[in-house]
Design an enzyme around this catalytic site. Structure first.
Site, PDB file in Angstrom:
ATOM      1  N   SER A 129       0.834  -1.195   0.000  1.00 51.67           N
ATOM      2  CA  SER A 129       0.000   0.000   0.000  1.00 51.67           C
ATOM      3  C   SER A 129       0.877   1.256   0.000  1.00 51.67           C
ATOM      4  O   SER A 129       1.663   1.456  -0.908  1.00 51.67           O
ATOM      5  CB  SER A 129      -0.967  -0.042   1.190  1.00 51.67           C
ATOM      6  OG  SER A 129      -1.982   0.926   1.060  1.00 51.67           O
ATOM      7  N   ASP A 234     -10.535  -3.825  -4.817  1.00 51.84           N
ATOM      8  CA  ASP A 234      -9.740  -2.733  -4.270  1.00 51.84           C
ATOM      9  C   ASP A 234      -9.657  -1.608  -5.294  1.00 51.84           C
ATOM     10  O   ASP A 234      -9.189  -1.812  -6.413  1.00 51.84           O
ATOM     11  CB  ASP A 234      -8.343  -3.265  -3.930  1.00 51.84           C
ATOM     12  CG  ASP A 234      -7.414  -2.211  -3.356  1.00 51.84           C
ATOM     13  OD1 ASP A 234      -7.865  -1.088  -3.066  1.00 51.84           O
ATOM     14  OD2 ASP A 234      -6.220  -2.529  -3.192  1.00 51.84           O
ATOM     15  N   HIS A 264      -8.550  -4.630  -0.175  1.00 54.45           N
ATOM     16  CA  HIS A 264      -7.265  -3.964   0.021  1.00 54.45           C
ATOM     17  C   HIS A 264      -6.656  -4.370   1.361  1.00 54.45           C
ATOM     18  O   HIS A 264      -7.328  -4.413   2.377  1.00 54.45           O
ATOM     19  CB  HIS A 264      -7.460  -2.444  -0.004  1.00 54.45           C
ATOM     20  CG  HIS A 264      -6.171  -1.691   0.125  1.00 54.45           C
ATOM     21  ND1 HIS A 264      -5.295  -1.520  -0.919  1.00 54.45           N
ATOM     22  CD2 HIS A 264      -5.609  -1.069   1.199  1.00 54.45           C
ATOM     23  CE1 HIS A 264      -4.254  -0.813  -0.513  1.00 54.45           C
ATOM     24  NE2 HIS A 264      -4.417  -0.534   0.769  1.00 54.45           N
TER      25      HIS A 264
END
Length: 294
Positions: A129, A234, A264
């Site tokens: 991320s 996501d 996610h």
């Protein structure tokens, strides 16, 4: 080179480095039967949250080390947590750092790991991320400014664009019944980057080491072999997919995978089979890199 062998006995050590912006905690995971490769790993959290105890840091590092890979997990400094981001269970945190502090710390940790004699290598750099942003940005700095470039890069559901392209029809369908609290709207993503960059830095013209998705194919020339694993349901999939496309256009050996059914941050949910599947892929790819250099 050998094969991954889960459930090895590990040595785990916390250390505080004299980093570029002061003390920099790292956690080192060393397997009893090290297979050679190492990885510097960077957790996510929107640049404002997360630490080396969260599953996305500690479990991922442990799982890789159990497969024979030495890992250095980086506890980089965080940006402020604004009041309008606060949800139940969070507290406003006015103190924090802006770009390039966390970026500099990841670059430093990578160079330190390569020189510390922890494993023969080759060494990889990876992140999840927002940590994927920091890892990707560090690689770009090393490519353009000089330094030890990693042999392999792993990006898990990365965010590398402040302004994302529209979703494909397939992704739109996958997100149709995704709970709102798991969604990342364009406004949320842009606000996250504006908070990370700080006042006076335009998301459209920021340095590519801050927003790697702004890099052209020419600027990505010479980039190491890269694995991108996205979560299926996501919004940020568009970022990982777009970055993989530009890497490919630059002639980079890039593999793009999507974990079916996942939201996610699936590496932060180690009880889900998808997390183990992703780790198995990463371990195999790292060992492949080691075999190619041996």
């Amino acid at each position: 080179m050998g094969q991954p062998s889960p459930q090895q006995t590990l040595q785990v050590d916390d250390r505080v480095l004299d980093g570029p912006h002061g003390s920099l905690p790292v956690r080192i995971y060393r397997p009893a039967e090290a297979l050679g490769p190492g990885m510097v790993w960077v957790h996510g959290g929107g640049f404002v949250e997360g630490d080396i105890d969260m599953a996305e840091a500690h479990w991922v590092s442990t799982a890789l080390a159990e497969r024979g890979i030495t890992v250095v997990s980086v506890d980089y400094r965080l940006a402020p947590l604004p009041a309008d981001w606060v949800v139940p269970g969070r507290a406003v945190r006015e103190e924090g750092v802006r770009f390039p502090v966390a970026h500099d710390e990841v670059v430093f940790a990578h160079a330190w790991a390569l020189g510390a004699g922890l494993a023969p290598g080759p060494w990889a750099l990876g992140g999840a991320s927002a940590g994927g942003n920091l890892a990707a940005g560090a690689v770009l700095e090393l490519l353009h400014e000089g330094g030890p470039v990693p042999a392999f890069v792993f990006l898990a559901y990365p965010t590398v664009h402040a302004l994302q392209r529209p979703h494909s029809a397939e992704l739109t369908a996958a997100l149709a019944d995704t709970p709102q609290e798991r969604r990342f709207t364009p406004e949320v993503i842009r606000t996250m980057y504006e908070n990370y960059l700080g006042p006076g830095v335009d998301v459209d013209t920021a340095p590519i080491r801050a927003i790697p998705g702004l890099a052209s194919a020419e600027e990505l020339a010479g980039h190491p072999r890269t694995l991108v694993i996205n979560s299926e349901r996501d919004d940020l999939r568009t970022s990982g997919e777009a970055y993989a496309e530009v890497l490919s256009a630059a002639g980079v050996d890039v593999t793009l995978l999507t974990e079916p059914g996942t939201f996610h941050g699936h590496l932060n949910n180690p009880d889900e089979p998808a997390a183990e599947r992703s780790i198995d892929v990463v371990a195999r790819e790292l060992l492949r890199s080691a075999a190619q250099q041996s």
